[in-house]
Write a protein that holds these residues in place. Structure first.
Motif, PDB file in Angstrom:
ATOM      1  N   ASN A  58       1.071  -2.086   4.886  1.00  0.00           N
ATOM      2  CA  ASN A  58       0.807  -3.516   4.353  1.00  0.00           C
ATOM      3  C   ASN A  58       2.241  -4.248   4.027  1.00  0.00           C
ATOM      4  O   ASN A  58       2.296  -4.914   2.896  1.00  0.00           O
ATOM      5  N   THR A  95       0.907  -1.229   0.030  1.00  0.00           N
ATOM      6  CA  THR A  95       0.047  -0.061   0.142  1.00  0.00           C
ATOM      7  C   THR A  95       0.695   1.164   0.001  1.00  0.00           C
ATOM      8  O   THR A  95       1.521   1.249   0.659  1.00  0.00           O
ATOM      9  N   SER A 114      -4.248   6.911  -1.308  1.00  0.00           N
ATOM     10  CA  SER A 114      -3.565   5.604  -1.181  1.00  0.00           C
ATOM     11  C   SER A 114      -4.061   4.592  -2.271  1.00  0.00           C
ATOM     12  O   SER A 114      -5.096   4.792  -2.910  1.00  0.00           O
ATOM     13  N   THR A 167      -3.642   0.118  -3.169  1.00  0.00           N
ATOM     14  CA  THR A 167      -3.014  -0.962  -2.721  1.00  0.00           C
ATOM     15  C   THR A 167      -2.762  -1.809  -4.029  1.00  0.00           C
ATOM     16  O   THR A 167      -3.592  -2.140  -4.945  1.00  0.00           O
TER      17      THR A 167
END
Length: 367
Positions: A343, A288, A304, A306
């Motif tokens: 992450n 991420t 953001s 991912t």
């Protein structure tokens, strides 16, 4: 009947004005003077303040402008995190001479479980004193300590005799100590919860203790049980030697606000390279990518994305950041840009050491 709980010997070590003290240690000309690490008198945010500056109301997270207004003679210095990490490693090595159960909270503070320790010393208070002495001898810096039966009480205790002091709250003193605390000192009681408790007539630990579990759960939901237990000295959280890093980031505050996205990309390229360097040093990768934007009006925005695979390269990070930057128009000129990677893949390397402590007599431990 209240459920039994293990009484451990927990030490919370907290370095005194760590960043500022390191700067004063390395530069004798700064000693005894009001000092702020980070920020400037024009912009930026104070990361840490010396005790001389704190007398004027200068605090961490305060804007440089407000800090200079409070203390016109304030000296600003740029942070040197490599130096802070170097000294933090020295301090960590001292902790490990006494116990492997060390839970770092940051570069300048940690919990230690010394219920069973490498020195065979039954007194947690004596161990804390020895550690503080060794830190002073090896680094030239002062540390404060709190000693008690759990992490919660130990952390509060470490603040009582600051700077360069320590405080022990023995098992038999815990409940009386907690009863006298302002409720804002309890874990989980932020500004909103504090105000709600005050409206309900709950100002101290003793006030909190007079209410039933049902009452607290009715007004504070699942947190009610936590408050009910905490004020009775029940806090089961163990010292966890392997704290999993959840994210890694770098950011930059500009000396002048910028509005050109071309200039932003140039700065983001530098920040991405710094993130890559930190990832490689930590042997980490993440999925991420988050772009942090603080505008000239101090409002904050994050964007953001991912990914399906882990990445750790600056060019890969920059590709994602570029997409995030151009996904919508800027609403103001920009004063800060940052990139974080979360992450992370360190979950697969997780090795938590559990405290293997067996205690028969709980209430008469030597502290």
């Amino acid at each position: 009947m209240q459920e039994p709980f293990p009484v451990r010997k927990i030490i919370h070590i907290d370095m005194d004005a760590f960043y500022a003290s390191v700067e004063q240690l390395d530069n004798p000309e700064l000693r005894g003077k009001p000092l702020a690490v980070g920020g400037s008198e024009q912009r930026g945010v104070v990361a840490a303040a010396s005790y001389e500056a704190r007398k004027f109301g200068v605090r961490s997270a305060m804007s440089g402008v407000a800090a200079k207004r409070n203390c016109p003679q304030l000296i600003f210095v740029r942070p040197r995190f490599d130096r802070y990490r170097e000294i933090s490693k020295q301090i960590r090595a001292i902790f490990l001479e006494y116990t492997d159960l060390v839970e770092p909270l940051s570069l300048d503070e940690a919990y230690l479980d010394v219920t069973e320790n490498k020195k065979g010393n039954p007194s947690a208070s004596m161990i804390a004193s020895e550690i503080r002495k060794m830190i002073k001898e090896q680094t030239g810096l002062n540390a404060s300590a709190g000693i008690s039966v759990n992490k919660f009480v130990a952390k509060i205790a470490s603040d009582i005799n600051k700077p360069n002091g320590q405080k022990t709250i023995s098992p038999e003193e815990v409940e009386t100590f907690l009863e006298g605390l302002d409720v804002k000192k309890f874990f989980g009681v932020g500004k909103v919860t504090k105000e709600k408790m005050y409206r309900l007539g709950i100002f101290t630990g003793l006030d909190l203790k007079t209410h039933s579990l049902e009452f607290l759960e009715e007004h504070f939901g699942k947190s009610g049980k936590h408050y009910y237990n905490a004020v009775r000295g029940v806090h089961h959280s163990k010292v966890k030697p392997s704290r999993i890093q959840k994210s890694l980031a770098a950011e930059h505050t500009f000396s002048e606000n910028i509005s050109s996205e071309i200039f932003m990309m140039e700065r983001l390229e530098e920040i991405a390279a710094e993130v890559e360097n930190r990832l490689k040093k930590s042997r980490l990768a993440g999925k991420t990518v988050t772009l942090k934007i603080r505008y000239s009006d101090f409002s904050l925005q994050t964007r953001s994305r991912t990914l399906s695979d882990f990445i750790d390269g600056g060019k890969q990070i920059l590709t994602v950041v570029k997409e995030l930057l151009f996904q919508e128009r800027m609403k103001e000129s920009v004063r800060l840009l940052g990139i974080s990677i979360s992450n992370l893949n360190n979950e697969t390397h997780k090795m938590e050491a559990e405290a293997k402590v067996s205690i028969d007599v709980q209430l008469k431990l030597e502290f």
